[in-house]
Design an enzyme around this catalytic site. Structure first.
Site, short mmCIF file in Angstrom:
data_model
loop_
_atom_site.label_atom_id
_atom_site.label_comp_id
_atom_site.label_asym_id
_atom_site.label_seq_id
_atom_site.Cartn_x
_atom_site.Cartn_y
_atom_site.Cartn_z
N GLY A 44 -9.11 85.32 -44.59
CA GLY A 44 -7.85 85.41 -45.31
C GLY A 44 -8.02 85.53 -46.81
O GLY A 44 -7.22 86.18 -47.47
N LYS A 285 6.04 39.14 -62.34
CA LYS A 285 5.19 38.87 -63.50
C LYS A 285 3.82 38.47 -62.98
O LYS A 285 3.71 37.56 -62.16
CB LYS A 285 5.80 37.74 -64.34
CG LYS A 285 5.18 37.58 -65.72
CD LYS A 285 5.58 38.72 -66.65
CE LYS A 285 5.24 38.43 -68.10
NZ LYS A 285 6.08 37.37 -68.67
N HIS A 286 2.80 39.17 -63.41
CA HIS A 286 1.43 38.90 -62.97
C HIS A 286 1.32 38.88 -61.45
O HIS A 286 0.72 37.98 -60.86
CB HIS A 286 0.91 37.60 -63.58
CG HIS A 286 0.84 37.64 -65.08
ND1 HIS A 286 0.11 38.57 -65.77
CD2 HIS A 286 1.45 36.87 -66.02
CE1 HIS A 286 0.25 38.38 -67.06
NE2 HIS A 286 1.06 37.35 -67.25
N ASN A 428 -1.16 29.13 -52.50
CA ASN A 428 -0.12 28.55 -51.64
C ASN A 428 1.26 28.91 -52.19
O ASN A 428 1.52 28.72 -53.37
CB ASN A 428 -0.25 27.03 -51.59
CG ASN A 428 -1.44 26.57 -50.75
OD1 ASN A 428 -1.64 27.05 -49.65
ND2 ASN A 428 -2.20 25.62 -51.28
N ARG A 448 -0.30 22.67 -51.53
CA ARG A 448 1.06 23.10 -51.22
C ARG A 448 2.10 22.21 -51.88
O ARG A 448 3.16 22.68 -52.30
CB ARG A 448 1.22 23.14 -49.70
CG ARG A 448 2.43 23.91 -49.20
CD ARG A 448 2.23 24.32 -47.76
NE ARG A 448 1.07 25.21 -47.64
CZ ARG A 448 1.09 26.52 -47.93
NH1 ARG A 448 2.21 27.09 -48.30
NH2 ARG A 448 0.00 27.24 -47.82
N HIS A 534 -3.97 36.31 -51.07
CA HIS A 534 -4.92 35.82 -52.06
C HIS A 534 -5.23 36.89 -53.10
O HIS A 534 -4.98 38.05 -52.88
CB HIS A 534 -6.22 35.40 -51.37
CG HIS A 534 -6.03 34.17 -50.51
ND1 HIS A 534 -5.67 34.25 -49.19
CD2 HIS A 534 -6.15 32.86 -50.79
CE1 HIS A 534 -5.58 33.03 -48.68
NE2 HIS A 534 -5.86 32.17 -49.63
#
Length: 534
Positions: A44, A285-286, A428, A448, A534
């Site tokens: 082609g 935020k972050h 947590n 926690r 995490h």
């Protein structure tokens, strides 16, 4: 015998062009032909060149063999690979070329069968297999290996640079230029093979193949990484999942590494809330949410999210699950915001934001599917971890009531809202929610109970700022991303005024925690699913 020759500048006399993506092809071919470069091509590509009036030799003429087996066999031949691999300063190579009539190929222009695009559009197993290129990668690797003498171009965006290099050097290229082309070429074949192996692992339902490869295409070089002393870049994985990677930026300075990371977190979170069920807003935020809310309008959803933690929202990222309108833009523009990302934006919103030169506005034309599969990975020393995307979802029917008091319908709605937010908070994670809005978020603590107390304290601070008699955690519900290992976290939530709890369950002390909930008059449900992040 090898003779040292000057290999910095190498003239281009013959070029082999074989491309599936024909954008820019004719301009390139015309410029090469005008410089006296002989053109060789396949199928082609050759037809496209001839139709444009260019003189071109078929690869079949060069090899003495016709293309066969539906084009599967055409360039896999010594007449091609000898022309690419021959060392031009080695007598034995030159004698072999002369003996077999092999002519040198100085430039290879190849882009591969559209395998990634075939997978992206949901092609069948047979279609995907048929779009695995064989001859293309073989030629690319051969030309790249022999870059002392051969140029290899695998991306149309490099055509202009090639022509500029040829013009600057009277039809020749420098070794440094060819080295850069070779680097790009090897990265392209590596990415192509990675795409094939990743697709095949999925097609064969192999969750842990013996070798795993990931690849990306450079989207932009970033000013720096998480900190100014770290170099960084942003790459696209080709999945086209709606988000920061696919977004159009309308204004503001270039996104930073942290902007991209936080914007992704914000948009993935807000996508949990179906726009068919009303407007929603997430302020990040972050990489952690400092406010998430629904509202009757988008402006109300933003205001309610902002009122969860106004201090943290300053300089944050705002994500919306519906197109941005003027009323919402007016509210957002009242404080400093780094980035706003939404599926779209109307003319009023665009005009308002245009006055805020440092605010970045991104639109995506869609939301990511929170229930879609896929892989995520992260690096560790000496390797990387791979896992399925967290697309876990809980409905009211999945909840197991474990206390004497069952939650009310209103509490169930808030519990599910809180659970969706907790999925996107660093563990947590503790999330207080009242009437479809977060009123306290505790993230990333080592215990926690600390997350529970921090979230409650933030609510106390906001109540004072808003002039309220008591924190909004009174009458709120609480989500915990993992089980309460002791009753202390639950009791801290009760002390903050919470009325209902949602958590995975599964602790050795579940009975103790349930008893504490009953004693406090709380309703509690188990999900049987956790959301560590995490």
């Amino acid at each position: 015998m090898t003779h040292p020759i000057h290999t910095n500048l190498v003239p281009v006399g013959r070029a082999l062009l074989s491309v599936s993506d024909k954008s820019g092809l004719l301009d390139l071919a015309r410029a090469l032909a005008a410089s006296g470069v002989e053109l060789i091509s396949t199928g082609g590509t050759a037809q496209t060149l001839r139709t444009a009036g260019l003189k071109v030799r078929d690869v079949a003429e060069v090899t003495g063999f016709p293309e066969m087996m539906d084009g599967r066999v055409k360039t896999l031949h010594p007449m091609v690979h000898g022309g690419l691999l021959a060392l031009r300063d080695d007598d034995e190579h030159l004698l072999a070329m002369a003996a077999h009539g092999i002519e040198p190929i100085d430039l290879l222009v190849v882009n591969l069968y559209p395998f990634e695009a075939t997978v992206a559009r949901g092609g069948s197993y047979a279609d995907c297999i048929e779009n695995i290129d064989i001859g293309g990668p073989a030629m690319i690797r051969a030309a790249a290996k022999n870059h002392r003498f051969v140029n290899v171009v695998t991306d149309p965006q490099d055509y202009a640079a090639l022509l500029a290099e040829l013009a600057q050097n009277d039809g020749a290229t420098s070794l440094a230029f060819r080295q850069k082309l070779a680097l790009t070429a090897y990265a392209r074949t590596a990415a192509y093979d990675a795409a094939v192996s990743t697709w095949m692992a999925g097609a064969l339902n192999e969750p842990a193949p013996r070798r795993r490869a990931f690849a990306g295409k450079l989207a932009q070089t970033l000013r720096y990484g998480e900190n100014p002393h770290q170099a960084a870049a942003f790459y696209l994985d080709g999945s086209n999942r709606p988000g920061v990677a696919t977004a159009k930026q309308w204004q503001g300075k270039e996104l930073s590494y942290n902007n991209i990371n936080d914007t992704d977190a914000a948009f993935e979170l807000v996508a949990e809330f179906d726009p068919a069920q009303g407007p929603a807003c997430a302020v990040i935020k972050h990489a952690n949410p400092c406010g998430v809310a629904r509202g009757a309008t988008l402006a109300e959803a933003y205001s309610r999210a902002y009122d969860c933690d106004r201090t943290s929202a300053f300089g944050g990222i705002v994500a919306l699950n519906m197109p941005l309108d003027g009323a919402t833009a007016e509210k957002i523009a009242e404080i400093f915001t780094e980035v706003v990302i939404a599926p779209g934006a109307d003319a009023d919103a665009m005009a308002i934001f245009a006055k805020k030169k440092n605010l970045r506005l991104l639109t995506t034309a869609g939301l990511p599917d929170p229930r879609a599969g896929g892989l995520t990975f992260r690096q560790v020393a000496g390797g990387f971890l791979v896992q399925d995307r967290d697309n876990g979802h809980i409905s009211a029917a999945d909840l197991k009531v474990v206390t004497k008091r069952a939650p009310t319908p209103a509490e169930i709605a808030d519990l599910l809202f809180a659970w969706n937010v907790a999925k996107h908070v660093k563990s947590n994670a503790i999330v207080y929610v009242k009437d479809g809005a977060t009123v306290g978020v505790g993230a990333g603590q080592m215990s926690r109970v600390d997350s529970t107390r921090i979230a409650a304290r933030k609510s106390e601070d906001m109540a004072e700022a808003l002039g309220l008699a008591k924190p909004l955690t009174f009458g709120a519900v609480v989500a915990s991303d993992a089980f309460f290992p002791f009753a202390d976290g639950l009791l801290a939530a009760a002390a903050a005024g919470a009325t209902a709890i949602i958590q995975p369950g599964g602790s050795m002390r579940d009975d103790e925690v349930i008893a504490a909930a009953d004693a406090a008059g709380l309703a509690m449900v188990f999900t049987g699913q956790r959301h560590f992040r995490h």
